[in-house]
Design a protein around this motif. Structure first.
Motif, PDB file in Angstrom:
ATOM      1  N   ASN A  66       1.277  -0.974   0.096  1.00  0.00           N
ATOM      2  CA  ASN A  66       0.352  -0.119   0.066  1.00  0.00           C
ATOM      3  C   ASN A  66       0.750   1.614   0.030  1.00  0.00           C
ATOM      4  O   ASN A  66       2.125   1.686   1.193  1.00  0.00           O
ATOM      5  N   GLN A  67       0.419   2.008  -0.714  1.00  0.00           N
ATOM      6  CA  GLN A  67       1.167   3.919  -1.371  1.00  0.00           C
ATOM      7  C   GLN A  67       0.777   4.349  -0.891  1.00  0.00           C
ATOM      8  O   GLN A  67      -0.324   4.677  -1.679  1.00  0.00           O
ATOM      9  N   TYR A  68       1.071   5.600  -0.371  1.00  0.00           N
ATOM     10  CA  TYR A  68      -0.184   7.056  -0.075  1.00  0.00           C
ATOM     11  C   TYR A  68       0.692   8.038  -0.288  1.00  0.00           C
ATOM     12  O   TYR A  68       2.384   8.638   0.197  1.00  0.00           O
ATOM     13  N   ASN A  69       0.821   8.799  -1.635  1.00  0.00           N
ATOM     14  CA  ASN A  69       0.969   9.805  -1.500  1.00  0.00           C
ATOM     15  C   ASN A  69       0.502  10.628  -1.760  1.00  0.00           C
ATOM     16  O   ASN A  69      -0.289  11.248  -2.218  1.00  0.00           O
ATOM     17  N   VAL A  70       1.531  12.098  -0.830  1.00  0.00           N
ATOM     18  CA  VAL A  70       0.743  13.147  -0.960  1.00  0.00           C
ATOM     19  C   VAL A  70       1.088  14.226  -0.849  1.00  0.00           C
ATOM     20  O   VAL A  70       2.152  14.982  -0.157  1.00  0.00           O
ATOM     21  N   SER A  71       0.422  15.712  -1.572  1.00  0.00           N
ATOM     22  CA  SER A  71       1.678  16.570  -2.316  1.00  0.00           C
ATOM     23  C   SER A  71       0.829  18.023  -1.778  1.00  0.00           C
ATOM     24  O   SER A  71      -0.486  18.026  -2.541  1.00  0.00           O
ATOM     25  N   ILE A  72       1.637  19.200  -1.428  1.00  0.00           N
ATOM     26  CA  ILE A  72       0.379  20.758  -1.426  1.00  0.00           C
ATOM     27  C   ILE A  72       1.632  21.742  -1.845  1.00  0.00           C
ATOM     28  O   ILE A  72       2.719  21.684  -1.102  1.00  0.00           O
ATOM     29  N   ARG A  73       1.425  22.464  -3.157  1.00  0.00           N
ATOM     30  CA  ARG A  73       1.629  23.782  -3.633  1.00  0.00           C
ATOM     31  C   ARG A  73       1.538  24.775  -2.708  1.00  0.00           C
ATOM     32  O   ARG A  73       0.606  24.984  -3.420  1.00  0.00           O
ATOM     33  N   GLY A  74       1.715  25.881  -2.700  1.00  0.00           N
ATOM     34  CA  GLY A  74       1.374  27.389  -3.183  1.00  0.00           C
ATOM     35  C   GLY A  74       1.731  28.238  -2.921  1.00  0.00           C
ATOM     36  O   GLY A  74       3.447  28.332  -2.953  1.00  0.00           O
TER      37      GLY A  74
END
Length: 773
Positions: A66-74
Motif C-alpha cells: 500500500n502506498q500513499y502520496n500527498v503533496s501541497i504547493r502554494g
C-alpha cells in the motif's frame, strides 16, 4: 522429489565414515581399507513419506503493498512553499517479512527584500522492517529449494521437524540437527532507521551582478537493529547446551556542511562573463556499537536485553572526519554559440596524514552550438546541434577514517575486557585517489523535436585507487590501505528519442539508451593484492573477473587417471589431481607442470557486459496512456556458485533444477556436470568454467496504463486533475541465467562475478488514483 543422494562407483575411498553413509544406503565395505565395493540400494527407513514444497510453505504468495502520496504547493508573490508526504506498507515475498516507510518534505522560499532571498528545505524519513532473517532469508544449507521434501513441517508432537545436519560435520546421523525453513521464519530481525536533513540558505545581491550565497546543511542518520534467534532454531549437538541469542546493533551518523559563495555575471553585447568563488567545510561524526546476549527464559515473549542471562560481547566506536574545500569557476559565453568554462577546487581531508591532506582538481569544458552559425541558417530542420568537449579531475577518499594513524580499541568477550591496537596497519603515505576524465559529447534535436538525442564518448583513468593492500604479516594486523590500483574506463553512451507519431488524438514517444563500457586494470604498482581480492584485480582484465579451473572432460574410466598419475609421479608429484575418480571433472593442466594446483586456474568469467541500456515507449490516445520500460544487458558472465555448494554432496540435501538430471551416472555418461558423491574431496565443487553462465537478459521493468478523467468530470469534483492507473513491475525476464535474477550478480567488485540466489526479485501489480486539487 529427488532421491538420488549419491552416486556409487567401485573402489572409491570415502571421506565419510562408512557408518554415516549406511544411514542412507546399504553397502558392501572393505573395513580394512574403508572402501566400499558394492552399492546394495537405498535405506528406505531413512526417508519420509511426505512431499513438501518448502517454497510454498515459506513464500508469501500474494504480498500486498500500500502506498500513499500527498503533496501541497502554494504561495504568494514573494513566498512559495511545498509539502509532500509519502507512506508505504509493503509485505515481503517471504512470510513474516514486512517493511513500513514514512517520509515528509517541506520547502519554503521567500523574498525578504528586493535584494535578499531566504529559504529552507526540511526532510524526514522513518523506516521499520520486521523480518525472519538478519542477512539473507535462509542460510545456504537451508534454501527452501534445497531442503529434502520427504520430511514433514511438524513432527508427531506438533514441534517443528529438525533436519539432520550431521553429514555437514562428518558426524553420524542424528548427532547434529538444525531447524527447517518454516521454523526459521520465527527468527525476529527488526531494522529501524530514521533520517533527517535540513538546509537553510540566504542569497544577497551585494551589488549589481554580484551575489552572495550561503547555506548550511545538517544531516542525521540513525540505525537500530535487533536480531533474536530462539533456542529451538540453533544448531543442536547431542549432549551440548544450546541457548537463544540476541544481537543488537546501533549507529548514528551526523554531518554538517557550510558553504559561502560569490557569483558575478557581466553581460555586454554578445558577451557573457561569469565568475564564482567559494569556500566549504564538511564535518561528520559517527558512533555505534554491537552487543550480543545469550540465554532467555522464554523464546516467545522474554526476548529483550533485560531478560538475557549473560552478555557474550559488547563494543562501541566513535569516528570523526572533516573536509575543507575552496573552489572557483570562470565562464565565458559568446552569443550563446561558443561556451568556455574553467574550474578549480582544492580539498583537504582528515582521512590523510600531514603532507597528503590536500588534493587539487582542475577542470575545463567547451561547447559549440553549431546550429547558431550563419552557415546553418538554411537548415531549418535542425532545432539544436551542440558539440561538447571537457577534461577534468575528481578525487575520492574511499578509505577508513585516519588510515594513516594507529589507535587503541577496547573489546569485551564474556567477562573479560581488553585494550589493544586497532586491526589496522597505518600508512602515512596514503593520499587522494585521483581520476582524470576526457569527454566528448554531441546533443541534437531535429524536425521540431520529433527526433532528439545525444552521444557521449569518454575515457576515464584512475591513478592510485585506494584498496586493501599487502603488508607485513608479522605486524599482526589484517587491514592495510594504499594507493595501489591504476584503472581505466572507456565507453560510449548513446541516447536516441523522438515522436514517430504525433497527431491530435494519438501520439507515440520512444526513448532508447545504450551504453558500452570497457574497464581495465592497468597496473597494481608492483603490489600483490590481498588473497581474497587478487582474483578480482588482474592486470589487463576488467575489475571483478573470476578465476577458476577449466574442465577438460569427465573421467569415464580409471585407466586414464592411473596414466596421468604415473606421469605426475615421474615429474616429482604425488598425483595428477587429488580425489579424482570415475565421473569426476578432470581439470586442464594449464601451466603444463604435470599436476593440478591453484596455479592452473584461469579467468573463466568477466562480469562486464558488452552493452546495456533501456527502452521506454509511451502511447497516448486522447485520455488514455500506455507506457512501458524495458531493460537489457548483453554479454556479461558470472559463476552460479549454488552449483558448487550443491555438487559438494551433502547427505540428505536436495539439489536445484540446473543440477538435477544433469550429473554423471554410469547410465548418463554424457552429462554436463560431475557425479554427486557424498562428502567428496575432489575438485568437482570448486569454481570452474562449467559453472559459468551468460547474465544477458531482457526485462519488462515497468508497464503502466493510465486514464485521465475528462475535464467536465474533474470540474464537477472541484479538482484540477485526476487519473486512474494500473502498473506492473518486473513483469517478465528473458534470460538463460539458471538462478533467480541475473541482475544481482553485480553486488561488489570482489563478488560481482558470482551469484548464489539472494532475496528473489518481486513481480508487483498496482492500482492507484492520482488527484490534484
Amino acid at each position: 522429489m529427488i532421491w538420488r543422494i549419491f552416486t556409487m562407483t567401485t573402489q572409491y575411498s570415502m571421506m565419510y565414515d562408512p557408518t554415516i553413509l549406511m544411514a542412507y544406503g546399504n553397502f558392501e565395505v572393505d573395513w580394512n581399507t574403508l572402501m566400499y565395493t558394492k552399492f546394495l540400494g537405498l535405506n528406505e527407513s531413512a526417508f519420509g513419506k511426505e512431499n513438501i514444497n518448502w517454497e510454498d510453505e515459506t513464500r508469501n504468495k500474494n504480498a500486498i503493498t500500500n502506498q500513499y502520496n500527498v503533496s501541497i504547493r502554494g504561495g504568494s508573490e514573494k513566498t512559495d512553499y511545498s509539502f509532500a508526504f509519502n507512506a508505504i506498507d509493503q509485505e515481503g515475498l517471504y512470510k513474516n517479512d514486512n517493511l513500513e516507510t514514512y517520509s515528509g518534505r517541506l520547502s519554503v522560499n521567500t523574498d525578504i527584500t528586493k535584494r535578499i532571498r531566504m529559504g529552507a528545505l526540511l526532510s524526514y524519513s522513518y523506516s521499520k522492517r520486521t523480518s525472519p532473517s538478519q542477512e539473507s532469508i535462509m542460510a545456504p544449507d537451508t534454501h527452501p529449494w534445497l531442503v529434502r521434501p520427504d520430511l514433514p513441517v511438524y513432527d508427531e508432537n506438533g514441534d517443528y521437524t529438525r533436519l539432520d545436519k550431521g553429514s555437514l560435520y562428518f558426524m553420524p546421523s542424528g548427532y547434529v540437527s538444525g531447524p527447517n525453513p518454516v521454523a526459521l521464519l520465527n527468527r525476529k530481525a527488526k531494522y529501524e532507521s530514521d533520517q533527517f536533513m535540513g538546509n537553510v540558505y540566504v542569497d544577497i545581491e551585494l551589488l549589481r551582478n554580484l551575489k552572495f550565497h550561503s547555506d548550511f546543511t545538517l544531516a542525521s542518520y540513525n540505525y537500530d537493529n535487533s536480531y533474536f534467534s530462539p533456542s529451538y532454531l540453533q544448531e543442536i549437538w547431542v549432549g551440548s547446551p544450546y541457548y537463544a541469542q540476541l544481537t543488537t546493533n546501533n549507529s548514528k551518523y551526523v554531518s554538517t556542511s557550510i558553504n559561502f559563495r560569490l557569483d558575478y555575471n557581466y553581460h555586454t553585447g554578445k558577451h557573457l562573463f561569469g565568475a564564482m568563488a567559494g569556500y566549504g567545510a564538511d564535518r561528520s561524526r559517527s558512533t555505534g556499537g554491537t552487543n550480543m546476549y545469550q540465554g532467555f527464559p522464554n523464546d516467545d515473549n522474554l526476548d529483550n536485553v533485560g531478560s538475557a542471562q549473560s552478555v557474550l560481547m559488547y563494543s562501541d566506536y566513535v569516528a570523526k572526519s572533516g573536509l575543507n574545500s575552496v573552489y572557483g569557476r570562470l565562464s565565458y559565453d559568446y552569443d550563446s554559440r561558443y561556451l568556455l568554462e574553467v574550474s578549480m577546487r582544492a580539498d583537504a581531508s582528515s582521512k590523510f596524514g600531514p603532507g597528503n591532506q590536500w588534493g587539487v582538481f582542475p577542470a575545463v569544458s567547451t561547447g559549440w552550438v553549431i546550429n547558431r552559425e550563419a552557415f546553418m541558417e538554411k537548415a531549418s530542420w535542425i532545432d539544436n546541434l551542440k558539440m561538447r568537449l571537457s577534461w577534468g579531475q575528481t578525487g575520492s577518499t574511499n578509505v577508513s577514517d585516519f588510515s594513516f594513524r594507529q589507535f587503541y580499541t577496547s573489546s569485551q568477550y564474556g567477562e573479560s575486557s581488553s585494550v589493544k591496537l586497532q586491526d589496522l596497519l597505518p600508512n602515512r603515505g596514503i593520499h587522494w585517489e585521483k581520476t582524470n576524465e576526457v569527454n566528448f559529447g554531441l546533443d541534437f534535436s531535429f524536425f521540431g523535436d520529433r527526433l532528439y538525442g545525444s552521444l557521449d564518448a569518454y575515457y576515464r583513468y584512475t591513478d592510485g585507487a585506494l584498496a586493501p593492500a599487502p603488508h607485513i604479516l608479522e605486524s599482526g594486523m589484517s587491514n592495510y590501505y594504499d594507493n595501489i590500483i591504476d584503472m581505466s574506463n572507456r565507453g560510449v553512451e548513446v541516447s536516441l528519442g523522438g515522436y514517430p507519431v504525433r497527431g491530435k488524438d494519438f501520439a507515440w514517444n520512444t526513448d532508447l539508451n545504450i551504453s558500452v563500457n570497457r574497464n581495465r586494470i592497468e597496473s597494481l604498482n608492483n603490489a600483490q593484492i590481498n588473497s581474497y581480492m587478487q582474483d578480482a584485480f588482474i592486470v589487463g582484465k576488467p575489475a571483478g573477473t573470476v578465476k577458476g579451473y577449466i574442465v577438460d572432460h569427465i573421467v569415464q574410466n580409471m585407466d586414464e587417471v592411473n596414466e596421468l598419475n604415473a606421469k605426475a609421479v615421474e615429474n616429482g608429484f604425488a598425483e595428477y589431481q587429488s580425489g579424482i575418480g570415475v565421473g569426476d571433472f578432470l581439470m586442464k593442466d594449464t601451466d603444463g607442470n604435470g599436476t593440478i594446483t591453484s596455479d592452473d586456474r584461469q579467468v573463466i568469467a568477466t562480469p562486464e557486459p558488452k552493452f546495456f541500456g533501456g527502452w521506454t515507449n509511451t502511447f497516448t490516445y486522447k485520455n488514455l496512456s500506455l507506457s512501458f520500460l524495458m531493460q537489457f544487458s548483453c554479454g556479461g558472465e558470472a559463476v552460479y556458485s549454488n552449483l558448487g555448494e550443491e555438487i559438494s554432496g551433502v547427505l540428505g540435501q536436495s539439489v536445484g533444477r540446473e543440477l538435477y538430471g544433469n550429473t554423471w551416472t554410469p547410465e548418463r555418461t554424457d552429462a554436463k556436470y560431475a557425479r554427486l558423491v557424498a562428502g567428496t574431496m575432489s575438485y568437482n565443487y570448486m569454481a570452474n568454467d562449467r559453472f559459468v553462465f551468460d547474465t544477458s537478459y531482457l526485462r519488462m521493468k515497468n508497464i503502466t496504463l493510465s486514464y485521465s478523467l475528462p475535464k467536465a468530470w474533474i470540474n464537477k469534483l472541484y479538482l484540477s486533475n485526476a487519473s486512474l492507473f494500473v502498473t506492473a513491475t518486473n513483469l517478465f525476464t528473458i534470460t538463460q541465467w539458471p538462478g533467480l535474477d541475473p541482475e544481482t550478480v553485480a553486488t561488489g567488485i570482489t563478488s560481482m562475478g558470482t551469484n548464489n540466489d539472494p532475496y528473489p526479485l518481486s513481480r508487483s501489480f498496482s492500482l492507484g488514483v492520482k488527484l490534484q486539487f
